[in-house]
Design an enzyme around this catalytic site. Structure first.
Site, PDB file in Angstrom:
ATOM      1  N   TYR A 108       0.831  -1.210   0.000  1.00 45.96           N
ATOM      2  CA  TYR A 108       0.000   0.000   0.000  1.00 45.96           C
ATOM      3  C   TYR A 108       0.863   1.257   0.000  1.00 45.96           C
ATOM      4  O   TYR A 108       1.880   1.314   0.683  1.00 45.96           O
ATOM      5  CB  TYR A 108      -0.912   0.032   1.238  1.00 45.96           C
ATOM      6  CG  TYR A 108      -1.746   1.282   1.236  1.00 45.96           C
ATOM      7  CD1 TYR A 108      -2.865   1.364   0.419  1.00 45.96           C
ATOM      8  CD2 TYR A 108      -1.367   2.391   1.973  1.00 45.96           C
ATOM      9  CE1 TYR A 108      -3.596   2.530   0.354  1.00 45.96           C
ATOM     10  CE2 TYR A 108      -2.098   3.568   1.914  1.00 45.96           C
ATOM     11  CZ  TYR A 108      -3.216   3.625   1.101  1.00 45.96           C
ATOM     12  OH  TYR A 108      -3.934   4.784   1.021  1.00 45.96           O
ATOM     13  N   TRP A 110       1.175   5.652  -1.748  1.00 47.07           N
ATOM     14  CA  TRP A 110       0.882   6.614  -2.804  1.00 47.07           C
ATOM     15  C   TRP A 110       1.980   6.707  -3.852  1.00 47.07           C
ATOM     16  O   TRP A 110       1.768   7.275  -4.909  1.00 47.07           O
ATOM     17  CB  TRP A 110       0.651   7.992  -2.181  1.00 47.07           C
ATOM     18  CG  TRP A 110      -0.767   8.226  -1.793  1.00 47.07           C
ATOM     19  CD1 TRP A 110      -1.557   7.432  -1.013  1.00 47.07           C
ATOM     20  CD2 TRP A 110      -1.573   9.341  -2.171  1.00 47.07           C
ATOM     21  NE1 TRP A 110      -2.799   7.979  -0.878  1.00 47.07           N
ATOM     22  CE2 TRP A 110      -2.837   9.168  -1.574  1.00 47.07           C
ATOM     23  CE3 TRP A 110      -1.346  10.474  -2.942  1.00 47.07           C
ATOM     24  CZ2 TRP A 110      -3.873  10.084  -1.742  1.00 47.07           C
ATOM     25  CZ3 TRP A 110      -2.378  11.388  -3.091  1.00 47.07           C
ATOM     26  CH2 TRP A 110      -3.631  11.197  -2.506  1.00 47.07           C
TER      27      TRP A 110
HETATM   28  P1  PGD Z   1       3.732   8.135   1.520  1.00 47.27           P
HETATM   29  O1  PGD Z   1       4.543   9.007   2.411  1.00 47.27           O
HETATM   30  O2  PGD Z   1       2.993   8.802   0.403  1.00 47.27           O
HETATM   31  O3  PGD Z   1       2.699   7.426   2.483  1.00 47.27           O
HETATM   32  O4  PGD Z   1       0.637   6.402   3.405  1.00 47.27           O
HETATM   33  P2  PGD Z   1       1.715   6.189   2.236  1.00 47.27           P
HETATM   34  O5  PGD Z   1       2.470   4.933   2.527  1.00 47.27           O
HETATM   35  O6  PGD Z   1       1.073   6.320   0.909  1.00 47.27           O
HETATM   36  O7  PGD Z   1       4.639   6.958   0.962  1.00 47.27           O
HETATM   37  C1  PGD Z   1       4.910   6.758  -0.372  1.00 47.27           C
HETATM   38  C2  PGD Z   1       6.336   6.255  -0.560  1.00 47.27           C
HETATM   39  O8  PGD Z   1       6.531   5.974  -1.945  1.00 47.27           O
HETATM   40  C3  PGD Z   1       7.408   7.248  -0.164  1.00 47.27           C
HETATM   41  O9  PGD Z   1       8.339   6.649   0.705  1.00 47.27           O
HETATM   42  C4  PGD Z   1       8.076   7.614  -1.499  1.00 47.27           C
HETATM   43  O10 PGD Z   1       9.452   7.900  -1.395  1.00 47.27           O
HETATM   44  C5  PGD Z   1       7.867   6.352  -2.312  1.00 47.27           C
HETATM   45  N1  PGD Z   1       7.928   6.525  -3.774  1.00 47.27           N
HETATM   46  C6  PGD Z   1       7.642   7.622  -4.495  1.00 47.27           C
HETATM   47  N2  PGD Z   1       7.800   7.359  -5.816  1.00 47.27           N
HETATM   48  C7  PGD Z   1       8.200   6.071  -5.930  1.00 47.27           C
HETATM   49  C8  PGD Z   1       8.521   5.214  -7.033  1.00 47.27           C
HETATM   50  O11 PGD Z   1       8.442   5.574  -8.186  1.00 47.27           O
HETATM   51  N3  PGD Z   1       8.886   3.935  -6.748  1.00 47.27           N
HETATM   52  C9  PGD Z   1       8.963   3.488  -5.486  1.00 47.27           C
HETATM   53  N4  PGD Z   1       9.311   2.223  -5.306  1.00 47.27           N
HETATM   54  N5  PGD Z   1       8.667   4.276  -4.408  1.00 47.27           N
HETATM   55  C10 PGD Z   1       8.279   5.550  -4.634  1.00 47.27           C
HETATM   56  C11 PGD Z   1      -0.424   7.298   3.302  1.00 47.27           C
HETATM   57  C12 PGD Z   1      -1.586   6.881   4.254  1.00 47.27           C
HETATM   58  O12 PGD Z   1      -1.259   7.218   5.602  1.00 47.27           O
HETATM   59  C13 PGD Z   1      -2.865   7.493   3.893  1.00 47.27           C
HETATM   60  S1  PGD Z   1      -3.308   7.521   2.222  1.00 47.27           S
HETATM   61  C14 PGD Z   1      -3.742   7.961   4.820  1.00 47.27           C
HETATM   62  S2  PGD Z   1      -5.146   8.816   4.342  1.00 47.27           S
HETATM   63  C15 PGD Z   1      -3.576   7.703   6.253  1.00 47.27           C
HETATM   64  N6  PGD Z   1      -3.827   8.851   7.060  1.00 47.27           N
HETATM   65  C16 PGD Z   1      -3.488   8.833   8.356  1.00 47.27           C
HETATM   66  C17 PGD Z   1      -4.111   9.684   9.352  1.00 47.27           C
HETATM   67  O13 PGD Z   1      -5.033  10.468   9.063  1.00 47.27           O
HETATM   68  N7  PGD Z   1      -3.655   9.595  10.616  1.00 47.27           N
HETATM   69  C18 PGD Z   1      -2.695   8.735  10.988  1.00 47.27           C
HETATM   70  N8  PGD Z   1      -2.295   8.707  12.275  1.00 47.27           N
HETATM   71  N9  PGD Z   1      -2.115   7.936  10.085  1.00 47.27           N
HETATM   72  C19 PGD Z   1      -2.469   7.938   8.795  1.00 47.27           C
HETATM   73  N10 PGD Z   1      -1.857   7.094   7.905  1.00 47.27           N
HETATM   74  C20 PGD Z   1      -2.319   6.905   6.539  1.00 47.27           C
END
Ligand code: PGD
Length: 766
Positions: A108, A110
């Protein structure tokens, strides 16, 4: 030279110097570009980049197996050939010895925009061709909504993709009652990118026309500009909605014709509302005692709602809590009682202010996405059950009316996500991650997740590669030009998976003989066929080469959209995809599951983490762990905009001045935020725009344990997920509940530990 590119937070042009981003210029057509675009400056060659393939020393020397050294071990740099050999061999071993269901490939996250290099699409396509994997379903964003809303209105994604357009709201809505407000910071972001941010302008236009916005939120800045602000005790929105419904029901203001024609089960709900089933009438006085809002204010609001064109909106954050199924269900029910669902500017909306998409007109074409194929393995988990999955192999659990069993996972594969950002109770997650034989992570950066892996695969960032960007609610298909050369020894995920697939014997099937550029041309041409077949198109897309130079193509959009207008016009011909074809205010199916934490109609359930319960005696502050305004999730936390918000390097925690004074905390002090699950340091920011008793600490500061050997260690940087509970919304959806948690705060007078979050681990050569 400028390069056109796209981030989840907007379209922009990049200037580069020495292989890195030196300046960012927002797309001129964007009405309200996001300031977080500037986080990209210096991001390509940042010291936290993964420079080459790396394997954890303990894994390399002792082979696969459970280990408590993850997150506290050094790494060994290996060549790409060695990495391919080791990883392919380990995948084959797990498949041969334990079967494909022993691979958890939910992965999972983004990652970054771009339809071809989308990390989840790449990893899932690869693992499916390998024979499949245990998957995860739904999202951290919408875990509860994803399960409850299809049962209530037959869909969850159409609520956003086909939401009433902002133009219609600005023109027709008299009263917009926003549970959770409409936080502009979240509309900066759109999964897959966006070329325009219309929310601020639409709300301003609504007000300029004489419309009124009511924001129901404990945080003042959840709505910008003029609004009536009601600040309830956090977690009591459902009680407030029930009280509003009570007034409509008892004062003859409910639209009985609408409820009879378009809904089922209102009578059962009304029995509960009026207290016939449980002896408690859900009066404004009852809700006032729970929420702290005056009963007269609630009663007056209900009457105003019935007097004009009213739109009730519920943010996604309200379902990211215990019993999160109830808020959207109660919101739809309230809107149904007003009888305006399907009328322009009236009815229900879910997610305005949660992401940019809701309210933007959709495009009628399929998107040029990478086809992933079928997964031969049927096992699944609700996405936020990752720790339970690893800690409880073989155990049964309830999910959405089914009884499922956690498989025994031997290999965890993650590309494009950061569970140390998104999951709750990080101490428990760390213990869970000691269990598998092998953890593989692809990421451009040494995130805390990468540091807990055995095999770390260096990915390029989107800025280092070409791609196509488009989303279902944006008129532009955009050419994302590569802006910088690949950093060090990083590779596109596609190249990594191609090499693995060749080594495992299905390389030709995986690549179909195409380079990445040829895939873009192929996806573009497929998509172009759909547009050319549309007689009403606004622009004829040129051939690929011309498109690539021109930079974008404009698509037709479905303007003037009102959510559920077809259903309202003819419910027989356009039924909802629910068992009854109508709005299920009472769901016989859910009732039949017999869950005690999610029953047959929307109801008030007392949460564990709220100021009205016994736990508040020990932890008297209600922490709202919401989305940050200085970055997307944990991405580019080291960027300039994110860093500028930190207090002595720590994530800011906002407190009401009275709460701070009672603890001897001054603005700018470092504080320790704690409860019985964990603790973190954060920097105090005093703000009387919060209601007293409420504090706010955004997600996304990279987890930085004081003692990496100790799973329960304090995070010195301010990640709120060391505090949140790893418990699902209910037995129905088991969604993420990370938004709310009770804490205590004290001033931190010790020596300030350094921030090591962005430092790579020790990496040795052999
Ligand atoms: P990101 O920081 O977007 O968080 O959680 P999510 O895991 O999506 O992580 C994406 C990762 O992908 C980053 O480390 C980035 O470097 C990497 N990345 C970017 N491009 C690439 C690529 O091309 N290839 C590869 N292999 N990696 C790449 C988000 C999630 O957190 C979400 S959607 C929600 S809504 C939640 N919200 C909450 C909340 O409201 N409150 C709490 N306490 N916790 C939450 N967690 C949730």
């Amino acid at each position: 030279m400028r390069y056109q590119h796209m981030a989840h937070w907007g379209m922009f042009e990049v200037e580069t110097h020495d292989g890195d981003v030196s300046a960012v210029h927002p797309f001129r057509g964007d009405a309200d570009p996001s300031p977080i675009l500037d986080n990209a400056v210096g991001s390509v060659r940042h010291r936290s980049r993964v420079a080459g393939p790396a394997v954890r020393r303990g894994w390399l020397e002792h082979g696969p197996g459970p280990s408590d050294r993850r997150g506290n071990d050094e790494f060994v740099a290996v060549s790409w050939d060695e990495l391919t050999e080791l990883l392919a061999g380990e995948l084959q071993r797990v498949v041969d010895m334990h079967g494909n269901r022993a691979i958890f490939g939910g992965s999972y996250g983004w990652s970054s925009p771009g339809r071809f290099h989308h990390a989840q699409s790449q990893v899932h396509r690869f693992l499916k061709m390998l024979g499949g994997y245990t998957r995860s379903v739904h999202s951290y964003s919408l875990g509860a909504t994803g399960v409850i809303m299809p049962r209530v209105v037959g869909t969850h994604w159409k609520l956003f993709a086909r939401a009433t357009n902002w133009d219609v709201i600005a023109r027709d809505t008299d009263l917009m009652v926003c549970f959770g407000g409409v936080p502009l910071k979240n509309t900066a972001v759109n999964d897959g990118g966006t070329s325009n941010h219309p929310t601020r302008g639409a709300l301003d236009a609504l007000r300029a026309r004489g419309g009124t916005v009511v924001s129901v939120s404990p945080l003042h800045d959840d709505l910008h500009g003029a609004a009536e602000r009601l600040a309830p005790r956090p977690g009591t929105d459902v009680a407030i909605m029930l009280a509003l419904a009570y007034v409509l029901a008892t004062e003859g203001l409910a639209d009985r014709d609408f409820l009879d024609r378009y809904c089922v089960g209102y009578d059962k709900f009304e029995d509960y509302l009026l207290g016939r089933t449980d002896g408690i009438a859900k009066t404004p006085q009852w809700a006032a005692a729970l929420s702290g809002l005056p009963a007269e204010t609630l009663a007056a609001l209900a009457r105003r709602m019935a007097a004009g064109r009213t739109l009730i909106t519920v943010t996604w954050s309200l379902q990211r809590v215990r019993h999160g199924e109830q808020a959207p269900w109660a919101g739809v029910t309230l809107a149904a009682m007003l009888g305006q669902i399907g009328l322009p500017g009236g009815g229900f909306g879910h997610g305005y202010g949660s992401m940019n998409e809701p309210g933007i007109a959709p495009v009628p074409y399929p998107l040029p996405t990478l086809f992933q194929g079928d997964n031969p393995v049927g096992d699944l988990i609700p996405v936020a059950a990752i720790s339970d999955l690893l800690l409880r192999p073989g155990q049964e659990y309830d999910f959405d009316g089914r009884r499922l069993t956690y498989p025994d996972i031997r290999l965890v594969y993650w590309a494009g996500g950061n569970p140390f950002h998104h999951h709750q109770d990080l101490g428990r997650l760390r213990r869970a991650l000691t269990r598998p034989d092998t953890i593989v992570v692809h990421d451009p950066y040494w995130t805390p997740t990468a540091k807990h892996a055995d095999i770390v695969v260096p990915s390029t960032t989107s800025l280092e590669r070409e791609d196509l960007s488009c989303t279902r609610n944006d008129p532009l298909l955009v050419a994302m030009h590569a802006a910088a050369p690949r950093f060090a020894d990083a590779r596109d995920d596609y190249d990594t998976f191609s090499a693995l697939a060749h080594r495992l014997g299905f390389g030709d099937r995986f690549t179909e003989g195409r380079t990445a550029r040829q895939w873009l041309e192929h996806l573009y041409e497929q998509w172009r066929g759909f547009v050319l077949a549309d007689d009403a198109r606004v622009e004829s897309p040129p051939e690929f080469d011309e498109f690539w130079v021109r930079g974008h193509v404009r698509m037709r959009t479905e303007d003037e959209l009102t959510l559920f207008e077809e259903f309202r016009a003819d419910p027989q011909r356009n039924p909802l995809r629910t068992p009854s074809g109508r709005i299920e205010i009472f769901s016989a199916d859910i009732d039949g599951f017999g869950y005690d934490d999610c029953t047959g109609h929307p109801a008030w359930f007392e949460p564990e983490e709220w100021l009205g319960g016994p736990r508040a005696q020990r932890y008297p502050l209600h922490l709202i762990a919401n989305q940050p305004k200085t970055r997307l999730h944990s991405q580019l936390d080291h960027g300039g905009v994110s860093q500028a918000s930190k207090i002595r390097g720590r994530e800011p925690v906002r407190m009401h001045p009275d709460d701070a004074a009672a603890r001897g905390v001054a603005d700018g002090d470092v504080v320790r935020v704690f409860n019985d699950r964990g603790a973190c340091l954060a920097g105090a920011v005093l703000d009387d725009g919060l209601m007293p008793g409420v504090v706010q600490l955004a997600t996304g500061a990279w987890y930085d344990p004081l003692d990496p050997a100790d799973p329960g260690s304090m995070c010195v940087h301010g990640n709120p997920n060391v505090l949140t509970a790893d418990v699902g919304t209910s037995s129905l959806a088991r969604g993420c509940t990370g938004q709310h948690v009770l804490v205590q705060i004290e001033r931190f007078d010790g020596d300030l530990p350094p921030i090591r979050a962005y430092d790579p681990p020790v990496i040795r050569t052999r």
